[in-house]
Design a protein around this motif. Structure first.
Motif, PDB file in Angstrom:
ATOM      1  N   MET A  36       0.862  -1.247  -0.221  1.00 13.08           N
ATOM      2  CA  MET A  36       0.111  -0.193   0.220  1.00 13.08           C
ATOM      3  C   MET A  36       0.956   1.193   0.076  1.00 13.08           C
ATOM      4  O   MET A  36       1.985   1.418   0.683  1.00 13.08           O
ATOM      5  CB  MET A  36      -0.872   0.063   1.004  1.00 13.08           C
ATOM      6  CG  MET A  36      -2.082   1.164   1.233  1.00 13.08           C
ATOM      7  SD  MET A  36      -3.120   1.001   2.542  1.00 13.08           S
ATOM      8  CE  MET A  36      -4.244   2.189   2.262  1.00 13.08           C
ATOM      9  N   SER A  37       0.439   2.351  -0.820  1.00 16.81           N
ATOM     10  CA  SER A  37       1.201   3.385  -0.986  1.00 16.81           C
ATOM     11  C   SER A  37       1.085   4.289   0.507  1.00 16.81           C
ATOM     12  O   SER A  37       0.339   4.075   1.061  1.00 16.81           O
ATOM     13  CB  SER A  37       0.885   4.376  -2.057  1.00 16.81           C
ATOM     14  OG  SER A  37      -0.372   4.365  -2.133  1.00 16.81           O
ATOM     15  N   SER A  38       2.041   5.077   0.591  1.00 15.99           N
ATOM     16  CA  SER A  38       2.047   6.085   1.846  1.00 15.99           C
ATOM     17  C   SER A  38       2.513   7.155   1.411  1.00 15.99           C
ATOM     18  O   SER A  38       3.948   7.424   0.908  1.00 15.99           O
ATOM     19  CB  SER A  38       2.823   5.352   3.003  1.00 15.99           C
ATOM     20  OG  SER A  38       2.973   6.235   4.179  1.00 15.99           O
ATOM     21  N   TYR A  39       1.912   8.392   1.634  1.00 13.53           N
ATOM     22  CA  TYR A  39       2.326   9.779   1.546  1.00 13.53           C
ATOM     23  C   TYR A  39       2.837  10.363   2.992  1.00 13.53           C
ATOM     24  O   TYR A  39       1.816  10.562   3.681  1.00 13.53           O
ATOM     25  CB  TYR A  39       1.258  10.765   0.646  1.00 13.53           C
ATOM     26  CG  TYR A  39       1.219   9.850  -0.666  1.00 13.53           C
ATOM     27  CD1 TYR A  39       1.641  10.242  -1.741  1.00 13.53           C
ATOM     28  CD2 TYR A  39      -0.161   9.382  -0.801  1.00 13.53           C
ATOM     29  CE1 TYR A  39       1.362   9.739  -2.751  1.00 13.53           C
ATOM     30  CE2 TYR A  39      -0.476   8.828  -1.880  1.00 13.53           C
ATOM     31  CZ  TYR A  39      -0.023   8.884  -3.049  1.00 13.53           C
ATOM     32  OH  TYR A  39      -0.218   8.658  -4.283  1.00 13.53           O
ATOM     33  N   ILE A  94       7.403   9.529  -0.387  1.00 15.43           N
ATOM     34  CA  ILE A  94       6.437   8.779  -0.928  1.00 15.43           C
ATOM     35  C   ILE A  94       6.720   7.423  -1.006  1.00 15.43           C
ATOM     36  O   ILE A  94       7.842   7.093  -1.657  1.00 15.43           O
ATOM     37  CB  ILE A  94       6.127   9.257  -2.496  1.00 15.43           C
ATOM     38  CG1 ILE A  94       5.502  10.690  -2.140  1.00 15.43           C
ATOM     39  CG2 ILE A  94       5.212   8.518  -2.984  1.00 15.43           C
ATOM     40  CD1 ILE A  94       4.951  11.336  -3.278  1.00 15.43           C
ATOM     41  N   VAL A  95       6.122   6.423  -0.607  1.00 12.61           N
ATOM     42  CA  VAL A  95       6.306   5.052  -0.681  1.00 12.61           C
ATOM     43  C   VAL A  95       5.369   4.217  -1.412  1.00 12.61           C
ATOM     44  O   VAL A  95       4.315   4.303  -1.162  1.00 12.61           O
ATOM     45  CB  VAL A  95       6.508   4.530   0.654  1.00 12.61           C
ATOM     46  CG1 VAL A  95       6.961   2.914   0.847  1.00 12.61           C
ATOM     47  CG2 VAL A  95       7.539   5.284   1.476  1.00 12.61           C
ATOM     48  N   GLY A  96       5.779   3.944  -2.531  1.00 10.80           N
ATOM     49  CA  GLY A  96       4.880   3.059  -3.389  1.00 10.80           C
ATOM     50  C   GLY A  96       5.225   1.464  -3.595  1.00 10.80           C
ATOM     51  O   GLY A  96       6.169   1.059  -2.650  1.00 10.80           O
ATOM     52  N   PRO A  97       4.598   0.904  -4.060  1.00 15.12           N
ATOM     53  CA  PRO A  97       4.699  -0.676  -4.253  1.00 15.12           C
ATOM     54  C   PRO A  97       5.961  -0.997  -4.485  1.00 15.12           C
ATOM     55  O   PRO A  97       6.680  -2.071  -3.898  1.00 15.12           O
ATOM     56  CB  PRO A  97       3.520  -1.375  -5.061  1.00 15.12           C
ATOM     57  CG  PRO A  97       2.489  -0.189  -5.112  1.00 15.12           C
ATOM     58  CD  PRO A  97       3.366   1.203  -5.123  1.00 15.12           C
ATOM     59  N   ARG A  98       6.690  -0.240  -5.352  1.00  8.91           N
ATOM     60  CA  ARG A  98       8.140  -0.515  -5.780  1.00  8.91           C
ATOM     61  C   ARG A  98       9.274   0.285  -5.061  1.00  8.91           C
ATOM     62  O   ARG A  98      10.274   0.131  -5.397  1.00  8.91           O
ATOM     63  CB  ARG A  98       8.101  -0.380  -7.208  1.00  8.91           C
ATOM     64  CG  ARG A  98       7.155  -1.351  -8.100  1.00  8.91           C
ATOM     65  CD  ARG A  98       7.285  -0.716  -9.456  1.00  8.91           C
ATOM     66  NE  ARG A  98       6.052  -1.386 -10.373  1.00  8.91           N
ATOM     67  CZ  ARG A  98       6.062  -0.924 -11.535  1.00  8.91           C
ATOM     68  NH1 ARG A  98       6.607   0.101 -12.091  1.00  8.91           N
ATOM     69  NH2 ARG A  98       4.756  -1.345 -12.121  1.00  8.91           N
ATOM     70  N   GLY A  99       8.934   0.780  -3.940  1.00  2.79           N
ATOM     71  CA  GLY A  99       9.889   1.461  -3.134  1.00  2.79           C
ATOM     72  C   GLY A  99       9.681   3.041  -2.806  1.00  2.79           C
ATOM     73  O   GLY A  99       8.420   3.308  -3.071  1.00  2.79           O
ATOM     74  N   VAL A 100      10.666   3.617  -2.505  1.00  2.00           N
ATOM     75  CA  VAL A 100      10.547   5.123  -2.289  1.00  2.00           C
ATOM     76  C   VAL A 100      10.907   6.023  -3.466  1.00  2.00           C
ATOM     77  O   VAL A 100      12.005   5.621  -4.166  1.00  2.00           O
ATOM     78  CB  VAL A 100      11.464   5.526  -1.091  1.00  2.00           C
ATOM     79  CG1 VAL A 100      11.481   7.008  -0.431  1.00  2.00           C
ATOM     80  CG2 VAL A 100      11.229   4.608   0.113  1.00  2.00           C
ATOM     81  N   ALA A 101       9.896   6.960  -3.594  1.00  2.00           N
ATOM     82  CA  ALA A 101      10.374   7.804  -4.759  1.00  2.00           C
ATOM     83  C   ALA A 101      11.346   8.810  -4.535  1.00  2.00           C
ATOM     84  O   ALA A 101      11.085   9.704  -3.538  1.00  2.00           O
ATOM     85  CB  ALA A 101       9.160   8.376  -5.389  1.00  2.00           C
TER      86      ALA A 101
END
Length: 611
Positions: free
Chosen positions: A1-4, A12-19
């Motif tokens: 699950m993404s996290s802002y 920003i943490v997405g399914p594939r890591g940190v932006a």
């Protein structure tokens, strides 16, 4: 699950890591979208945030380039659709649980609700969840004027939540675990009196009375030396209590900070007169507030167009100091005058207090309980506009005597426990002319005072129609007052003339007419065909062919709705307001154009008495 994450370094943490946010511009634009998550942020606002009000000519193009870069970064971590283009800018749609700021607010509301219900341990747990989301200073690393005020607001909300949690822990007797935290907090925020109060209470709670007195002296020295003010009453009273070593008289708990809620519509700028009624309303709500366990209630009743809502709103603003925790305005009907269900209204009110949708109960009783729990410790004024019956209002009344209620209605049938009724009708002649003058210009009306009075009378001296007539004069400076009088003198076109500028009494009366049963509608329109301006029970008996009791009951039902006015009591006689008579005549012409009801008992004949 993404996290802002905003509450610290922006992440920003997405399914594939940190932006990776490579530039300050990326951080500023993304932060602005996150602060306004779920809402469109105009491009111009993003430009001002990035360049602090001094943008280059290529600023808008650079914002578009920045958005494209952010979209690529988000796509790389599995969030390809996070930012969408919506005129006039961009929108970031954070779903529930994805943005730490939203989570913080939801946990705080849950904590407040639990505390109001007496569930202190659960409240502490919610506050702890909320505070655990903070990883440092909000917008850390962003140097931008646009975020300074936002960051200050967030830090205030954080510190208030810290204080509220400590307040509950003190009440639970868990003093030892918070003493060190309080000493650090009061040193870090030396001008915050509530922290000093909490610190002194905690020190006394663990037997460190001398340190509590010393804490007061440090706070007093700082307040007087730095900003030139004496310690507030809570600090001083607590200090005196400790000096007296009066352990039996513990100081009252510092109440949780509740931001005031105000949903009042703008106060009418042309409000005129009604000082007697306004005095009755404010007197009833200030004189009895806090007595007993029932809120003081005022019901404002009157015919359509008489300005009930404007009067209630004006009273709401005048009573803001008496009810500092909020002034709520709720319309009890939709645009078609259909009554809204109490459960729907309660959900709306709970959202006023920022209660998350998933915390709003499903049932009417549960919603009413949650509403009363939220309002109980507050001093709130609740305005319920357009009530059709008492049953609609009952679930919306706050508990206790701290709050106050104003109910407006077009019917006298509204009867609530302990309420005070204030009736509004046509304005006094001088007030009506003054009202017109506010719209059209006083000098314009002074040129022909007689025409001004006649114009007010043709409007029925009702605020709704007076406002419409005044608007017409204001929009047409080449018209004279007598010209508009001539137009309104034609009874068959008066409603059309007034309805052009918002004074549509016909529509309002049509809603009331549609709400009657068929027999009441029949009497309402047939009475308009009778000669003279007044009528009695015999008149109603004749046109309906009913008994005296039935006739009087229907007449009284029309009077309850302010469609008739009782002029004498013994015997009972009634009359229409002039504009109501015009509408009744219209209905008669439409529904019964070929009938006349002239065979009625003359007014001089004695009426049959009810037994």
């Amino acid at each position: 699950m993404s996290s802002y994450r905003l509450l610290g370094n922006i992440e920003i943490v997405g399914p594939r890591g940190v932006a990776p946010l490579r530039t300050p511009r990326h951080q500023i634009v993304l932060a602005m979208l996150l602060v306004n998550a779920g809402h469109v942020v105009p491009v111009g606002r993003l430009v001002n945030a990035v360049w602090d009000g001094a943008p280059p000519t290529s600023a808008r193009n650079q914002i578009h380039i920045c958005i494209s870069a952010l979209r690529r970064l988000l796509k790389d971590v599995g969030l390809p659709d996070a930012i969408s283009t919506r005129s006039p800018g961009y929108l970031l749609d954070a779903k529930p649980g994805e943005l730490d700021l939203h989570e913080f607010d939801q946990h705080v509301v849950s904590a407040q609700t639990a505390q109001l219900k007496g569930e202190s341990d659960e409240a502490v747990a919610y506050y702890s969840k909320a505070l655990s989301l903070w990883r440092g200073e909000p917008f850390s690393g962003i140097e931008c004027d646009a975020f300074r005020a936002i960051a200050t607001n967030l830090k205030e909300r954080h510190l208030t939540a810290v204080e509220d949690r400590i307040e509950i822990l003190l009440g639970l007797g868990r003093t030892q675990e918070i003493v060190s935290e309080l000493l650090e907090l009061s040193a870090a925020h030396p001008l915050r009196e509530r922290l000093h109060v909490l610190t002194m209470r905690a020190l006394c709670g663990v037997g460190r009375r001398a340190e509590a007195l010393n804490a007061y002296h440090r706070a007093s020295h700082t307040l007087i030396g730095d900003i030139g003010v004496e310690p507030g009453p809570q600090l001083q009273n607590l200090y005196q209590s400790i000096l007296a070593d009066d352990r039996d008289a513990q100081p009252a708990a510092v109440p949780a900070v509740h931001p005031p809620v105000c949903t009042l519509p703008p106060a009418p700028a042309d409000f005129t007169g009604r000082q007697k009624e306004l005095g009755e309303i404010t007197g009833a709500l200030t004189g009895s507030r806090g007595r007993g366990h029932h809120p003081p209630i005022v019901t404002i009743t009157g015919m359509v167009g008489s300005g009930k809502t404007s009067l209630a709103v004006r009273a709401g603003y005048e009573l803001a100091e008496t009810f500092p925790d909020g002034q709520l305005y709720v319309s009890l009907s939709d645009g078609a005058a259909r009554a809204r269900r109490p459960a729907e209204i309660l959900a709306r009110i709970l959202r006023f207090f920022d209660l998350p949708a998933d915390r709003i109960p499903d049932g009417l009783d549960e919603r009413a309980e949650t509403y009363r729990a939220l309002v109980a410790p507050r001093r709130v004024l609740v305005i319920l506009d357009g009530a059709a019956r008492a049953e609609q209002v009952a679930p919306l009344l706050p508990g206790g005597g701290n709050s106050g209620v104003i109910v407006t209605s077009r019917t006298r049938r509204i009867s609530l426990p302990g309420h005070q009724r204030v009736e509004v009708g046509s304005m006094e002649p001088a007030e009506a002319v003054e009202f017109l003058g506010r719209m059209a210009g006083r000098d314009r009306l002074r040129t022909d005072p007689a025409a001004a009075r006649e114009l007010a009378d043709l409007c029925g001296r009702l605020p709704l129609t007076l406002r419409a007539a005044g608007s017409q004069l204001a929009a047409r400076p080449h018209w004279t007052v007598p010209q508009l009088v001539t137009r309104l003198a034609d009874e068959y076109s008066r409603f059309d003339q007034l309805g052009r500028d918002g004074g549509d009494v016909r529509t309002a009366l049509a809603l009331a007419y549609g709400a009657m049963d068929e027999q009441a509608r029949r009497l309402f329109r047939r009475l308009a065909s009778l000669p003279g301006r007044e009528f009695d029970t015999c008149s109603a008996m004749s046109v309906l062919n009913v008994s005296a009791d039935q006739a009087e009951d229907i007449l009284e039902s029309l009077a309850d709705m302010y469609l008739l006015t009782a002029t004498t009591a013994n015997p009972l006689r009634y009359r229409y307001h002039d504009l109501v008579r015009l509408y009744a005549t219209e209905r008669f012409i439409v529904h019964e154009p070929d009938r006349r009801f002239l065979d009625v008992t003359p007014p001089s004949v004695a009426l049959p008495q009810r037994t």
